[in-house]
Design an enzyme around this catalytic site. Structure first.
Site, mmCIF file in Angstrom:
data_model
loop_
_atom_site.group_PDB
_atom_site.id
_atom_site.type_symbol
_atom_site.label_atom_id
_atom_site.label_comp_id
_atom_site.label_asym_id
_atom_site.label_seq_id
_atom_site.Cartn_x
_atom_site.Cartn_y
_atom_site.Cartn_z
ATOM 1 N N GLN B 259 0.886 -1.147 0.126
ATOM 2 C CA GLN B 259 0.158 0.299 -0.013
ATOM 3 C C GLN B 259 0.853 1.219 -0.168
ATOM 4 O O GLN B 259 0.409 2.211 -0.461
ATOM 5 C CB GLN B 259 -1.449 0.068 0.806
ATOM 6 C CG GLN B 259 -2.473 -0.703 0.932
ATOM 7 C CD GLN B 259 -2.716 -1.093 -0.799
ATOM 8 O OE1 GLN B 259 -3.186 0.357 -0.336
ATOM 9 N NE2 GLN B 259 -2.777 -2.125 -0.926
ATOM 10 N N HIS B 262 1.719 2.729 -3.298
ATOM 11 C CA HIS B 262 1.179 3.272 -3.796
ATOM 12 C C HIS B 262 0.907 5.043 -4.192
ATOM 13 O O HIS B 262 1.119 5.602 -5.472
ATOM 14 C CB HIS B 262 -0.899 3.702 -4.154
ATOM 15 C CG HIS B 262 -1.319 2.434 -4.287
ATOM 16 N ND1 HIS B 262 -1.407 2.313 -5.652
ATOM 17 C CD2 HIS B 262 -1.812 1.240 -3.770
ATOM 18 C CE1 HIS B 262 -2.337 0.851 -5.917
ATOM 19 N NE2 HIS B 262 -2.431 0.431 -5.102
ATOM 20 N N GLU B 327 -9.620 1.047 4.736
ATOM 21 C CA GLU B 327 -10.322 0.510 3.410
ATOM 22 C C GLU B 327 -9.708 -1.052 2.923
ATOM 23 O O GLU B 327 -11.025 -2.197 2.735
ATOM 24 C CB GLU B 327 -9.517 0.723 2.242
ATOM 25 C CG GLU B 327 -9.293 0.434 1.322
ATOM 26 C CD GLU B 327 -9.446 1.137 -0.008
ATOM 27 O OE1 GLU B 327 -7.622 1.705 0.313
ATOM 28 O OE2 GLU B 327 -9.270 1.251 -1.289
ATOM 29 N N HIS B 328 -8.534 -1.856 3.703
ATOM 30 C CA HIS B 328 -8.076 -3.157 3.844
ATOM 31 C C HIS B 328 -7.783 -3.514 4.621
ATOM 32 O O HIS B 328 -6.416 -3.431 5.342
ATOM 33 C CB HIS B 328 -7.260 -3.243 2.516
ATOM 34 C CG HIS B 328 -7.277 -2.906 1.058
ATOM 35 N ND1 HIS B 328 -6.255 -2.224 0.425
ATOM 36 C CD2 HIS B 328 -7.248 -3.479 0.138
ATOM 37 C CE1 HIS B 328 -6.850 -1.170 -0.925
ATOM 38 N NE2 HIS B 328 -7.469 -2.370 -0.983
ATOM 39 N N ASP B 361 -6.725 -6.985 -5.208
ATOM 40 C CA ASP B 361 -7.375 -5.832 -6.165
ATOM 41 C C ASP B 361 -6.999 -6.970 -7.226
ATOM 42 O O ASP B 361 -7.193 -5.778 -8.656
ATOM 43 C CB ASP B 361 -4.942 -5.816 -5.648
ATOM 44 C CG ASP B 361 -4.707 -4.717 -4.246
ATOM 45 O OD1 ASP B 361 -6.022 -4.767 -3.402
ATOM 46 O OD2 ASP B 361 -4.223 -4.723 -4.095
ATOM 47 N N HIS B 420 -54.180 14.950 0.466
ATOM 48 C CA HIS B 420 -53.142 13.604 0.629
ATOM 49 C C HIS B 420 -54.744 13.575 1.244
ATOM 50 O O HIS B 420 -54.934 12.149 1.053
ATOM 51 C CB HIS B 420 -52.009 14.045 1.806
ATOM 52 C CG HIS B 420 -50.533 14.287 1.486
ATOM 53 N ND1 HIS B 420 -50.231 15.551 1.023
ATOM 54 C CD2 HIS B 420 -49.970 13.183 1.189
ATOM 55 C CE1 HIS B 420 -49.430 15.405 0.529
ATOM 56 N NE2 HIS B 420 -48.414 13.920 0.906
#
Lengths: 435, 435
Positions: B259, B262, B327-328, B361, B420
């Protein structure tokens, strides 16, 4: 006389597309104002929220607790009439029963490669329910936003509603308690949204904010999206009725007006395959308007945004309905089941002559928070799903890992991500002990 | 040495909350710039899009077709190496198989009151997939965003990707064709988002926009939200690993770096209940960093945002993981199944020692588009659901109508909505013929 649009005419496409593009409601650019309110609340917390509430709602709050001695939910709820309490109880029970049926199952499977895959649904920890003040302060909305959250398992539901001068509807207070609201703050506007998203005083941040509001509230939700989740941005309400010769024109007229009366930007549309029905509805709307206490805004909405569309067939009517993607769609026809499969885009569909939209607004149990302004093209009404999220779960054993590793390596290499590749390759050459 | 945080220390709560609040990535206020681009595209259509593309991507487009002779998806795809095509095919098939299992059932039931209730799922008509240029132009992302849309039944999937100077990855082109992209435009930035939302030249508006992008793209999606649907706003990537003494420190270090590489705002965190494992991972990260071609940004991310948290128990580790809502999340422990029920908030969970995140991934089939920046508290990864919506369907016959009418009337009256009420009361006093 209503505006008529002839779907059998040559120029229909142009006329209809222009009609779809007509704006409803003022488009206010409130982004900068809202940005400043949010910044202020982030920096100054409860003091800022109390200051805005004093300024806009003439209500003095303790900047730490964000409470006022003049607004007590239990005391207010006690003032709700008994028969109204019963109706709220009835609606709450039906909403709970309906949303219980939406609970999705977790899923797990092992595929051919020996990889275990699946997902688990878990509830959000906390949710903020924004309840508007004024015209749109409805106990039914409190139920529709809160009951599904509690059914989903949300432990902390925080409600905010402005209480100008200390005023709050006893029915709203009763509905909040009935639905299981855990915390209540008498605040509104962009400052309430900011407080829910970032916290202020004793109000701790929530994970998601739902509920309708004015342009400032909608913009505030848009700006805090990402920090917290939000539901869809609510626009003016809409009804679309498809009617054939079996429809009762007086009933249809009443249904159309039940949306027009919300506010001047509401939209009511009839599509009919029978011109006589259209003419009768047109006349009935004019007649019924005169005896409504909400005549002024209903007439304004009907004149500005209402329409009667004459279609050549029910299939054409369905295609037009898909283009409109209305919040509410009534199929007031002899055989609604045969047309339903052609309906792709609508928030909620009401079948047959005895299902006026108002039933769904209150008591069928189905949620009345529905996508407006053509958002039914891409979104759903509120449901249990809005208070749950899906965690993906996966496990590759040695065998599964071996089956997947080569392709993962090739892709990591192609994407120029060597550490991704190494996290795979390092496991392909095992020493011992691990695994 | 990594930053260590001791979860057994007295001041842990304060240290940890401060850690959670540390910003990652520059917070740029691009709202006004983006607003101007969107206004320009709405007013000037393809001409504006071509102008921005010429300016930012040095690519000349026909303002009507929004195409360039220099960018041909089929020609580009032909340049993708055969073994990479195979890996893409393999991934695409697995993603398709996985998402096929997410197809939700329609539901219909009749309740005690004789009211028919339920819902129908229908696909969106059209979806725009935004593919970023530069570092983050990944064939895997094209698959993850496009394959589920096609499996859901979306008829028209439109892809945009900037092609600076006419350059576009052959693997991205191949993945787009493999996944079934129906239209492609070599455009990017806020102008691409505006074109997808409002149309420009031959590009007709879509109903929803998905896919990651830079700050301008994210802000543009935020501003067009409501006009079209959007997926969640993507932030920098994250991994969280919970490891015990059975974990291989070198494997964990590789996973953390997968990670960190990235970009410099990525975050990698280890929580371990075993100090020796933490120390070994710490050393292994330093060692592995030196041999990565992505060392520079991986090191920057690890130094700025990485951490090793020492927890007193796996249960405490799970609670910390829920706060982080990563996230992971890898559970690199002896018995991940026993800890899984304690995990409430994560995008995707990877069980055991042979499931590095990189498998997910690319090739487990599960979606790699997952909530970042703690959004797993309130949202799910991309799935089939993002390309479907749920229409509520309801029918009250005479009997069901009779059961619901009194409560609906009482609520309509309480909310001050006489039309109504009338749409209900008018049906309680039936003349004849209708229904």
């Amino acid at each position: 006389m209503a505006r008529w649009i002839d779907a059998t005419a040559r120029d229909f496409d142009d006329v209809f597309q222009a009609f779809l593009k007509e704006p409803r409601g003022a488009v206010e650019n409130v982004a900068e104002t809202v940005r400043e309110v949010i910044r202020d609340v982030r920096e100054n917390g409860g003091e800022a929220v109390a200051r805005y509430t004093s300024q806009f709602d003439r209500l003095v709050l303790d900047p730490t607790t964000l409470q006022s001695d003049n607004v007590d939910l239990h005391a207010l709820a006690a003032g709700c009439p008994a028969d109204l309490k019963e109706a709220i109880d009835f609606a709450a029970a039906r909403i709970a029963a309906y949303h219980e049926k939406q609970r999705p199952d977790d899923h797990q499977f092992t595929d051919d490669a020996g990889v275990e895959l699946g997902w688990r649904w878990t509830a959000l920890d906390s949710v903020g329910v924004y309840v508007p003040g004024g015209l749109a302060s409805y106990p039914s909305s409190v139920l529709m936003n809160t009951v599904p959250a509690k059914i989903a398992g949300v432990k902390r539901v925080v409600m905010t509603a402005p209480a100008p001068g200390g005023q709050l509807s006893p029915a709203v207070a009763y509905a909040a308690l009935k639905a299981g609201v855990d915390e209540f703050y008498p605040i509104g506007g962009a400052q309430a949204v900011a407080a829910l998203a970032f916290g202020a005083g004793h109000l701790k941040p929530v994970d998601k904010i739902v509920g309708p509001g004015n342009a400032y509230v909608a913009e505030a939700k848009r700006q805090v999206f990402g920090v917290v989740g939000i539901d869809t941005i609510a626009g003016p309400s809409e009804i679309l009725v498809i009617a054939d010769e079996t429809a009762n024109p007086d009933w249809i007229a009443a249904d159309l007006l039940s949306q027009s009366e919300h506010d001047a930007s509401s939209q009511s549309i009839l599509i009919t395959v029978n011109k006589a029905v259209g003419t009768s509805v047109d006349k009935s709307v004019e007649k019924q308007l005169k005896s409504l206490s909400t005549e002024l805004r209903a007439r304004e909405a009907w004149n500005a945004h209402g329409a009667i569309i004459l279609a050549r067939s029910l299939e054409q009517a369905a295609e037009i309905a898909n283009e409109i993607a209305a919040e509410h769609l009534e199929l007031a026809i002899a055989d609604p089941d045969s047309l339903l499969p052609s309906i792709r885009h609508a928030g909620a569909v009401f079948l047959g002559h005895h299902t006026p939209e108002a039933l769904g607004d209150y008591v069928t149990g189905s949620n009345h928070v529905l996508p407006t302004s053509r958002a039914a093209r891409f979104s759903s009404g509120l449901g249990l799903y809005d208070f749950l999220k899906r965690m993906s779960v996966q496990r590759a054993g040695r065998e599964g890992f071996g089956a997947l590793a080569p392709a993962a390596l090739r892709l990591a290499e192609a994407e120029g991500l060597p550490a991704h590749a190494r996290s795979v390759s390092i496991r392909t050459n095992e020493g011992g002990g691990h695994g």
